[in-house]
Design an enzyme around this catalytic site. Structure first.
Site, mmCIF file in Angstrom:
data_model
loop_
_atom_site.group_PDB
_atom_site.id
_atom_site.type_symbol
_atom_site.label_atom_id
_atom_site.label_comp_id
_atom_site.label_asym_id
_atom_site.label_seq_id
_atom_site.Cartn_x
_atom_site.Cartn_y
_atom_site.Cartn_z
ATOM 1 N N PHE A 151 16.941 -24.812 -17.200
ATOM 2 C CA PHE A 151 16.237 -25.664 -18.168
ATOM 3 C C PHE A 151 14.728 -25.671 -17.945
ATOM 4 C CE2 PHE A 151 20.576 -27.151 -17.819
ATOM 5 C CZ PHE A 151 20.956 -27.248 -19.146
ATOM 6 N N ASN A 210 18.652 -27.190 -26.168
ATOM 7 C CA ASN A 210 17.505 -26.535 -26.806
ATOM 8 C C ASN A 210 17.457 -26.818 -28.305
ATOM 9 O OD1 ASN A 210 16.374 -25.577 -24.530
ATOM 10 N ND2 ASN A 210 16.648 -23.403 -24.980
ATOM 11 N N CYS A 262 12.430 -18.956 -26.056
ATOM 12 C CA CYS A 262 13.719 -19.667 -26.054
ATOM 13 C C CYS A 262 14.080 -20.362 -27.356
ATOM 14 C CB CYS A 262 13.730 -20.672 -24.903
ATOM 15 S SG CYS A 262 13.659 -19.846 -23.304
ATOM 16 N N ARG A 328 5.613 -14.583 -26.791
ATOM 17 C CA ARG A 328 6.824 -14.308 -27.564
ATOM 18 C C ARG A 328 7.025 -15.386 -28.647
ATOM 19 N NH1 ARG A 328 11.018 -13.008 -22.688
ATOM 20 N NH2 ARG A 328 9.707 -14.476 -21.550
HETATM 21 N N1 NAD Z 1 11.691 -17.894 -20.055
HETATM 22 C C1 NAD Z 1 12.170 -19.126 -19.951
HETATM 23 O O1 NAD Z 1 11.430 -20.097 -19.949
HETATM 24 C C2 NAD Z 1 13.649 -19.362 -19.835
HETATM 25 C C3 NAD Z 1 14.107 -20.632 -19.430
HETATM 26 C C4 NAD Z 1 15.497 -20.845 -19.324
HETATM 27 C C5 NAD Z 1 16.376 -19.821 -19.611
HETATM 28 N N2 NAD Z 1 15.914 -18.583 -20.003
HETATM 29 C C6 NAD Z 1 16.883 -17.508 -20.216
HETATM 30 O O2 NAD Z 1 16.905 -16.705 -19.016
HETATM 31 C C7 NAD Z 1 17.115 -15.325 -19.340
HETATM 32 C C8 NAD Z 1 15.972 -14.479 -18.785
HETATM 33 O O3 NAD Z 1 14.784 -14.859 -19.448
HETATM 34 P P1 NAD Z 1 13.346 -14.385 -18.929
HETATM 35 O O4 NAD Z 1 12.351 -15.044 -19.792
HETATM 36 O O5 NAD Z 1 13.282 -14.528 -17.459
HETATM 37 O O6 NAD Z 1 13.428 -12.814 -19.290
HETATM 38 P P2 NAD Z 1 12.424 -11.649 -18.859
HETATM 39 O O7 NAD Z 1 12.497 -10.643 -19.941
HETATM 40 O O8 NAD Z 1 11.109 -12.227 -18.450
HETATM 41 O O9 NAD Z 1 13.092 -11.040 -17.517
HETATM 42 C C9 NAD Z 1 14.293 -10.323 -17.499
HETATM 43 C C10 NAD Z 1 14.181 -9.262 -16.395
HETATM 44 O O10 NAD Z 1 15.458 -8.665 -16.198
HETATM 45 C C11 NAD Z 1 15.258 -7.294 -15.869
HETATM 46 N N3 NAD Z 1 16.543 -6.593 -16.053
HETATM 47 C C12 NAD Z 1 17.230 -6.357 -17.189
HETATM 48 N N4 NAD Z 1 18.393 -5.735 -16.913
HETATM 49 C C13 NAD Z 1 18.455 -5.590 -15.564
HETATM 50 C C14 NAD Z 1 19.412 -5.026 -14.661
HETATM 51 N N5 NAD Z 1 20.560 -4.504 -15.107
HETATM 52 N N6 NAD Z 1 19.138 -5.038 -13.350
HETATM 53 C C15 NAD Z 1 17.980 -5.561 -12.889
HETATM 54 N N7 NAD Z 1 17.038 -6.119 -13.692
HETATM 55 C C16 NAD Z 1 17.280 -6.127 -15.013
HETATM 56 C C17 NAD Z 1 14.132 -6.872 -16.793
HETATM 57 O O11 NAD Z 1 13.475 -5.705 -16.320
HETATM 58 C C18 NAD Z 1 13.229 -8.108 -16.731
HETATM 59 O O12 NAD Z 1 12.244 -8.000 -15.709
HETATM 60 C C19 NAD Z 1 17.285 -15.283 -20.859
HETATM 61 O O13 NAD Z 1 18.647 -15.397 -21.169
HETATM 62 C C20 NAD Z 1 16.553 -16.540 -21.330
HETATM 63 O O14 NAD Z 1 17.029 -16.998 -22.572
HETATM 64 C C21 NAD Z 1 14.571 -18.339 -20.104
HETATM 65 O O1 UPG Z 2 6.169 -31.854 -28.595
HETATM 66 C C1 UPG Z 2 6.215 -30.606 -28.616
HETATM 67 C C2 UPG Z 2 6.760 -29.845 -27.558
HETATM 68 C C3 UPG Z 2 6.789 -28.456 -27.683
HETATM 69 N N1 UPG Z 2 6.292 -27.850 -28.791
HETATM 70 C C4 UPG Z 2 6.364 -26.362 -28.915
HETATM 71 O O2 UPG Z 2 7.707 -25.937 -28.654
HETATM 72 C C5 UPG Z 2 7.709 -24.648 -28.054
HETATM 73 C C6 UPG Z 2 8.513 -24.670 -26.754
HETATM 74 O O3 UPG Z 2 7.851 -25.491 -25.797
HETATM 75 P P1 UPG Z 2 8.515 -25.855 -24.384
HETATM 76 O O4 UPG Z 2 9.853 -26.399 -24.603
HETATM 77 O O5 UPG Z 2 7.558 -26.686 -23.636
HETATM 78 O O6 UPG Z 2 8.532 -24.414 -23.697
HETATM 79 P P2 UPG Z 2 9.632 -23.406 -23.156
HETATM 80 O O7 UPG Z 2 9.061 -22.851 -21.903
HETATM 81 O O8 UPG Z 2 10.014 -22.478 -24.255
HETATM 82 O O9 UPG Z 2 10.905 -24.302 -22.735
HETATM 83 C C7 UPG Z 2 12.036 -24.535 -23.581
HETATM 84 O O10 UPG Z 2 12.930 -23.443 -23.535
HETATM 85 C C8 UPG Z 2 13.405 -23.117 -22.196
HETATM 86 C C9 UPG Z 2 14.259 -21.860 -22.330
HETATM 87 O O11 UPG Z 2 15.549 -22.145 -22.763
HETATM 88 C C10 UPG Z 2 14.177 -24.308 -21.658
HETATM 89 O O12 UPG Z 2 14.645 -23.979 -20.351
HETATM 90 C C11 UPG Z 2 13.275 -25.538 -21.634
HETATM 91 O O13 UPG Z 2 14.032 -26.659 -21.196
HETATM 92 C C12 UPG Z 2 12.754 -25.785 -23.051
HETATM 93 O O14 UPG Z 2 11.846 -26.886 -23.049
HETATM 94 C C13 UPG Z 2 6.226 -24.288 -27.843
HETATM 95 O O15 UPG Z 2 5.788 -23.465 -28.904
HETATM 96 C C14 UPG Z 2 5.521 -25.633 -27.884
HETATM 97 O O16 UPG Z 2 4.185 -25.545 -28.292
HETATM 98 C C15 UPG Z 2 5.731 -28.589 -29.826
HETATM 99 O O17 UPG Z 2 5.272 -28.034 -30.841
HETATM 100 N N2 UPG Z 2 5.706 -29.963 -29.698
#
Ligand code: NAD
Ligand code: UPG
Length: 459
Positions: A151, A210, A262, A328
């Site tokens: 999260f 989300n 996300c 993104r």
């Molecule tokens: N970015 C966020 O804030 C966030 C928060 C919570 C959950 N998530 C979820 O977590 C997951 C990862 O998101 P992210 O933003 O870290 O992605 P990302 O694209 O930044 O990182 C993924 C990494 O995995 C590597 N990879 C892919 N296949 C592989 C394999 N077979 N072996 C080794 N490495 C491999 C890629 O090279 C890349 O570096 C997604 O499902 C996303 O929805 C993201």
């Molecule tokens: O009051 C608000 C809060 C957020 N945003 C927008 O919403 C988007 C997402 O923001 P935020 O949630 O802070 O960022 P993320 O890093 O994408 O995090 C979300 O997505 C992640 C990936 O699933 C989760 O783990 C987190 O709990 C969830 O907050 C961004 O464009 C923000 O600018 C607004 O416009 N208004």
């Protein structure tokens, strides 16, 4: 415990470093050899506050290492996390091929009793499907699969992990449940709520959370538009409803439409699961549409303020939110190309996201600071809520510009403060901006110049 993290992206790197902080020995594996080489040279490929320091601390402590070859580490691991990407497929459903590839290629390497923990955001039923694949690939069922959604938010990822609101531990058997409990023991001892549930519930919790947060943003965006039309102030409205503990003030800040890796992807996936199971999520479907329309409507609004081809617009902020270099699905990636296509001259600035933006948008000029971006601009547009913009010297900004319009999509300023510099302030649902003439009159002593008079004047 010995942990392997597959995927060294935003989630994998943060989770890996934080698990090392909790006392575990972690190897972060990525199949991008270049990324791993950089990590080994202590070059952190993403901007995330505090991450570089935490990684250095645990590389030094010997609890964190990097590899592009999972075999050795995976053969000793008690838990193997999968934190690879789950991008949107064509119909909004997620692409699970990275998760499946990671799981099946690891399967033969694991020691008996190891637990594969799915950290990536995946739809209901994925852990059960991965369990079948892993058992097939091994030819026996002596390893386990758990679901432990993440999260964290970009920009505050480390705090979100170490001081989480809750930990969701999805397990369908005693061994997976026990390993998750041990992994998170230090956080559970700190009193962080720990939800022990099954894998399907864990997967559903992530998407429902989300979708709900995105709905709050979509809702306040529409309330802001209504405030603008009706003469209200969305900041006061958000405070007024947010104090109701059943609602809460968080995620009630209007903006240019939510972006990031996300919310757009996960709401699309949630809607797709609804369609797949014959339970359409109509509210979320509408939210997705409204959020996309919002970004292009904003581009139209900027163009109408700009009033003609060849005029200059400064875009301040291209990251999807502050404190990240991630672009993104950011509003800038929709808006900048539309402005350029319409013939506007665009100069952009972002403290961290220039490089990432340039990979997606060409044709814009770039500036090293917001004032340089605003130089000779007819319109200045703030798209990201960086502190650097909130702290801008408005006199200097006004002097840099040739035009008079500031479109602030993050409501960083008090409308009166901007208007007092002779600028037209277009905010998202704050009080209507005072016309330049009225402000000038106030400065020169003509008229009473009091706030209610300014506020009552037509925008
Ligand atoms: N970015 C966020 O804030 C966030 C928060 C919570 C959950 N998530 C979820 O977590 C997951 C990862 O998101 P992210 O933003 O870290 O992605 P990302 O694209 O930044 O990182 C993924 C990494 O995995 C590597 N990879 C892919 N296949 C592989 C394999 N077979 N072996 C080794 N490495 C491999 C890629 O090279 C890349 O570096 C997604 O499902 C996303 O929805 C993201
Ligand atoms: O009051 C608000 C809060 C957020 N945003 C927008 O919403 C988007 C997402 O923001 P935020 O949630 O802070 O960022 P993320 O890093 O994408 O995090 C979300 O997505 C992640 C990936 O699933 C989760 O783990 C987190 O709990 C969830 O907050 C961004 O464009 C923000 O600018 C607004 O416009 N208004």
């Amino acid at each position: 415990m010995d942990v392997v993290m597959i995927g060294a992206g935003y989630v994998g790197l943060t989770t890996g470093a934080c698990l090392a902080e909790l006392g575990h020995r972690v190897t972060c594996v990525d199949n991008d050899a270049l990324k791993v080489a950089r990590l080994r040279r202590a070059e952190i490929p993403i901007y995330e506050p505090g991450l570089s320091e935490l990684i250095s601390k645990h590389v030094e402590s010997g609890r964190l290492s990097f590899s592009d070859e999972p075999a050795l580490a995976a053969s000793k691991a008690d838990a193997v996390f999968i934190a690879v990407g789950t991008p949107s497929g064509p119909d909004g459903d997620i692409e699970l091929s990275y998760v499946k590839n990671a799981a099946t290629s690891l399967a033969p390497l694991l020691k008996p009793e190891a637990v594969v923990v799915i950290k990536s955001t995946v739809v209901a039923g994925t852990a059960q499907m991965v369990r079948r694949l892993v058992h097939e690939a091994r030819g026996r069922s002596d390893v386990y699969v758990a679901s432990n959604p993440e999260f964290l938010r970009e920009g505050s990822a480390i705090r979100d992990f170490l001081e989480a609101d809750r930990i969701v531990a999805g397990a369908d058997d005693a061994r997976a449940a026990k390993v998750l409990e041990q992994l998170y023991a230090p956080l559970r001892e700190k009193g962080i709520p720990y939800i022990a549930t099954n894998t399907t519930n864990a997967e559903m919790i992530k998407y429902a959370a989300n979708a709900f947060l995105a709905l709050k943003i979509g809702f306040i965006n529409e309330v802001a538009d209504l405030c603008e039309a009706a003469g209200g102030d969305v900041a006061a409205v958000a405070d007024g409803i947010g104090l109701d503990r059943r609602i809460g003030r968080a995620f009630l800040n209007p903006g240019p439409g939510f972006g990031g890796s996300c919310f757009p992807k996960d709401t699309r996936a949630f809607a797709a699961i609804g369609r797949r199971f014959g339970q359409p999520q109509a509210i979320v479907e509408t939210l997705i549409d409204r959020n996309e329309v919002r970004k292009s409507a904003l581009a139209k609004r900027i163009l109408s303020e700009l009033g003609g081809k060849g005029r200059r617009v400064a875009i301040l902020g291209t990251a999807f939110k502050a404190n990240t270099d991630d672009v993104r699905d950011s509003a800038a990636l929709t808006i900048m190309p539309l402005l350029l296509k319409a013939g506007a001259k665009v100069t952009a600035h972002d403290p961290k996201a220039r490089h990432e933006t340039e990979r997606h948008v060409s044709g814009a000029a770039w500036a090293d600071c917001p004032y340089e971006a605003a130089r000779d601009a007819d319109v200045v547009v703030i798209l990201t809520e960086w502190d650097e913009y909130a702290g801008m010297d408005l006199d200097r900004l006004a002097k840099s510009m040739s035009g008079r319009v500031v479109i602030d999509c993050r409501n960083l300023f008090e409308p009166e403060a901007v208007a007092a510099r002779g600028l037209k302030y277009v905010s998202i649902g704050r009080k209507a901006a005072a016309p330049v003439e009225r402000i000038k009159a106030r400065r020169t002593g003509a008229g009473t110049g009091n706030w209610s008079e300014i506020a009552a004047a037509p925008a």
